[in-house]
Motif scaffolding. Structure first.
Motif: not given
Length: 893
Positions: A766-771, A781-789, A835-840
């Motif tokens: 939602g809100d254009n965010a995705s993972w 290995y996670f990629s989170l996209h368009n996490i605006r805040d 606005n992207d987050i990479l988490l391992t």
């Protein structure tokens, strides 16, 4: 079981006030029962007092003369049928000004006894010591010998067992109500056990203030009662310490100050974030607030013993606290960010101390740095030791004795958090700080700790012996003996008092025997052996924070058991009227990632079996003490704790077998039925014990009962219903279990592939965010996209009914695994790119928790987005708002 029955169980009212008969018991003198043949200890002055005693008081009649101690001695002589007769056996009490405070000499010989002290406190201690020598001897006699003793622990500070906490949910302030929390005989017992200080809570917000106008409406009423309490306790050599956690943070809950209150003095708001903020004590206004608050207290009641102030942790709001934490560079206070946090704390301690000393030069300031979740050898440890380096000489610096220490259980190193009576300690932090600080103080739990706070005390004196041995060797001079719980009069208080004096006992066994002999006399050696076994057993308690805070030992003897999986949460042990209203079947919530269920089960089994070895010794003695209430209740207390341990083991075993049955279709119904039947017997026996001892089940921090006869009986009814209804309905091969375990996928699911094998799937939030994610043998290995805040939460549940591994993604460097209860803190691998987050996420943190061949569950969410609606439950410490209903399957293909 029917849900309406469970709901009714959860809504059960607390017992009526008259049930708490311990309050009445604490107002009565302790009845000493002297058997005809108690086994005279070696060296006793046999029958030296057969004709009576001639009590010759040559000590001057000073204003603080310990009349209560002399009255106590006379009462003991009367109970032992020893008369006061002039010209008979002389007991001479005199003064020697060359002795130090509380120091005394005693010489007990066949022709006379000499008791010598420099001041009233020393005389008091001498008289109590003499009483013990009379009590342990057979007939009209006392143990012969010569002693010279003085304390190395100068401040031995406890608390009223039933005093209100002055915080939610009941908000009872003992300084504004009419109940007497300090009955004379209660104080007499505490004084006999070596307690010379008691703490009670106050808040600066209840005092008049030039900084915050409109405060202090009932200040004089509080001061009036405080003066009365101080004067009453002084008659027993007990001083009152004010407990604070000041200054408070700015915020909108009970433990904070409203930001709007500082409208005219905005300079005291150091780091502001909306309606929250820190309190800046580096400003002149901030310093003035401390000085005028302490000034008012000590001007009104100068005889106070001092102040214990949580300066770091809990709800203290000083800017310096943010500087101590690892993300120090984030401090935005324009004044404090330019200063060394150790200098700020030193300055605060000096302000408190100097202001107190204007009215009472002997008042003690104890600065408590409460860091329950620190780990030794971390940056936080280094920062806390830096505070010790700069600590002022006329104040005491206090850390938790155990927090952050480690021990090996079942071949693995475990970290001990918060307080622990089971773990001897100390942590490296405490050990090093004790050697650095000019005056070191220790925060310990003498009677009981978070491991089991629903009993008056755990009789494990060896644990105290080892703690005090270290304190003796490292020059600790003050001990805060308890939190809200862990302070009931009895064996453990007495041991702490004896261990606070020099010469330090030569060995543990002899110390225990010498301490308990006045009570147990001819059975001293057998009881000593039992107590040593109890200590050995208790040290097997799983070193695990959540097994303390949410653990079953407190009250699982009153928990329902669930054969069918319900996913119901565990209730906190220290709060009543809190979500949930009863503990459910999410067993992982009280174990987390510090032990596996199998490990906790093994430790609890060993602990219970060793405890029973000790109890069998006492059980053989019980018929001799039917008419001796003190001894009888001590034996029954050991039995009650043994029942709690059996129930804790049974609970873990029940869910261990259930999960094995659900996942692997192994039929354990017969074994589980035996457990339920055993629990019915355990609860029934506890009912009988509670009816004779209202202390059982009472939790002082919760300000109420975790279990009591009606609750136990209601639990029995639920267990019977479980046997009658649920067991016959259960089917090993019920297809619902495939859905429960993820063998058959229903509901939301995400598929991730081994790294490099396929293009990762993208999952909208939602809100254009995705993972999206992929994995290898070591990591996901996670990629989170368009996490605006740039703020997000990830929950990963390794198996059903377990706590989630929760990751708070919070830039720039505050990303953290929120549950500290890991054997090793997971490595933090995170990158922020716009606005992207990479988490391992390391897979090893789930070893022992994941079920081979079954998927884990996951959710990712934030303020305005989520993969699955998290449906948060009410917030709980360490669990946040985690709700297992807000999770989807994570399929690793």
């Amino acid at each position: 079981m029917k849900q309406e029955h469970l709901k009714k169980f959860g809504a059960m009212a607390q017992p009526p006030k008259e049930y708490s008969s311990f309050y009445g018991e604490l107002q009565k003198p302790v009845a000493n029962i002297f058997q005809e043949s108690c086994g005279c200890p070696p060296g006793a002055t046999e029958n030296c007092m057969v004709d009576g005693v001639d009590l010759q008081i040559r000590y001057p009649e000073t204003p603080d003369f310990p009349h209560t101690a002399i009255a106590s001695l006379r009462n003991l002589l009367k109970q032992k049928n020893i008369r006061e007769v002039k010209g008979t056996y002389p007991v001479i009490i005199s003064q020697d000004p060359s002795l130090t405070c509380e120091e005394y000499k005693i010489s007990i010989q066949p022709d006379q006894t000499q008791i010598i002290a420099a001041n009233a406190d020393g005389l008091r201690r001498a008289v109590y010591f003499y009483e013990d020598r009379i009590s342990e001897a057979e007939g009209p006699a006392a143990t012969q010998g010569e002693w010279q003793r003085k304390p190395f622990i100068r401040n031995r500070i406890s608390r009223c067992f039933f005093g209100p906490t002055n915080r939610p949910p009941f908000y009872i302030d003992e300084l504004t109500d009419d109940l007497d929390y300090y009955p004379e005989e209660y104080l007499n017992r505490l004084a006999h056990e070596g307690v010379n200080g008691l703490w009670l809570t106050m808040y600066f917000r209840d005092l008049p203030s030039s900084i915050f106008p409109g405060r202090g409406k009932f200040a004089e009423k509080r001061f009036a009662k405080l003066r009365h309490v101080v004067q009453k306790c002084a008659a027993y050599g007990i001083r009152i310490f004010i407990f604070l956690s000041e200054p408070k943070r700015f915020g909108e809950n009970f433990f904070t100050v409203q930001v709007s209150d500082a409208e005219n003095h905005k300079e005291v708001i150091g780091i502001q974030n909306g309606n929250t903020g820190t309190f800046c004590t580096s400003t002149e206004t901030g310093k003035k607030y401390i000085v005028e608050s302490v000034y008012q207290i000590f001007r009104a009641v100068p005889e106070l013993g001092g102040i214990i102030n949580i300066m770091y942790g809990e709800d203290n709001g000083s800017c310096a606290g943010d500087l101590v934490n690892e993300a120090a560079f984030e401090c935005t206070c324009p004044v404090c960010r330019e200063r060394d946090f150790a200098d700020i704390y030193r300055e605060q301690a000096e302000l408190f101390t100097q202001t107190m000393h204007r009215f009472n030069p002997n008042a003690e300031y104890i600065g408590w740095f409460y860091a329950p979740c620190q780990r030794d050898d971390t940056p936080q440890t280094k920062n806390l030791l830096h505070i010790a380096d700069k600590w002022p000489e006329d104040a005491s610096l206090m850390f938790n004795f155990e927090s952050g220490g480690t021990l090996v259980q079942l071949g693995k190193e475990r970290v001990v958090y918060d307080y622990s009576l089971a773990y001897v300690g100390p942590s490296k932090l405490f050990a090093k700080s004790a050697d650095i600080a000019p005056k070191a103080a220790a925060k310990i739990q003498v009677g009981c700790s978070h491991e089991d706070a629903s009993v008056p005390y755990i009789p494990v004196p060896q644990n105290l012996y080892e703690k005090y041995h270290f304190m003796h060797d490292h020059h600790v001079s003050s001990v805060m003996q308890c939190w809200y719980f862990g302070n009931y009069p009895g064996l453990m208080n007495k041991c702490a008092g004896e261990l606070s004096f020099l010469p330090f006992p030569r060995d543990c066994r002899s110390f225990i025997a010498d301490t308990i002999r006045p009570q147990w006399r001819k059975d001293t050696e057998q009881v000593t052996e039992a107590l040593l076994k109890f200590s050995e057993a208790y040290q097997m308690f799983p070193a695990n924070l959540l097994f303390e805070w949410y653990g079953p030992l407190h009250n699982c003897i009153a928990w329902p058991l669930f054969l069918f999986p319900e996913d119901k949460p565990i209730a906190p042990s220290w709060l009543l009227e809190q979500f949930p209203s009863y503990s459910g079947d999410r067993i992982g919530e009280c174990i987390a990632f510090h032990h596996t269920l199998a490990e906790a089960l093994e430790l609890c089994k060993n602990m219970s079996e060793k405890w029973q070895e000790g109890f069998r010794i006492l059980d053989r003695l019980k018929d001799s003490y039917i008419n001796n209430k003190t001894c009888r209740l001590d034996i029954q207390l050991a039995e009650a704790i043994g029942l709690q341990m059996k129930s804790a083991y049974n609970l873990l075993n029940f869910y261990f077998l259930r999960e094995d049955m659900l996942y692997y279709r192994k039929d354990h119904l017969a074994e589980m039925k035996v457990i339920v039947e055993d629990e019915i017997r355990n609860s029934a026996r506890m009912v009988t014990l509670c009816e004779d001892d209202s202390r059982l089940g009472y939790h002082s921090e919760a300000e109420g009962y975790l279990f009591y006869p009606e609750k136990l009986l209601a639990r029995i009814d639920l267990l019977k219903e479980l046997l009658e209804n649920d067991f016959p309905e259960y089917r090993i091969n019920d297809p619902r279990w495939d859905v429960y375990t993820g063998l058959k996928i229903e509901g939301d699911s995400a598929v991730i592939y081994r790294k490099g094998t396929k293009t990762p799937n993208i999952y909208a939030m939602g809100d254009n965010a995705s993972w999206q994610a992929e994995y290898d043998d070591r990591y996901i290995y996670f990629s989170l996209h368009n996490i605006r805040d740039k703020h997000a939460v990830m929950d990963i549940e390794p198996c059903r009914h377990w706590i989630s591994a929760c990751v708070f993604l919070d830039p720039p460097d505050r990303t953290a695994y929120s549950n500290c209860n890991y054997a090793q803190i997971p490595e933090k691998k995170v990158e922020y790119h716009g606005n992207d987050i990479l988490l391992t996420v390391p897979l090893h943190i789930f070893d022992g928790f994941r079920k081979e061949g079954f998927p884990m569950r996951i959710n990712i969410w934030g303020k305005d987005f989520h993969w699955i609606d998290p449906k948060p439950w009410p917030w709980r410490l360490q669990h946040n708002g985690y709700n297992p209903a807000g999770m989807g399957w994570l399929l690793m293909m």
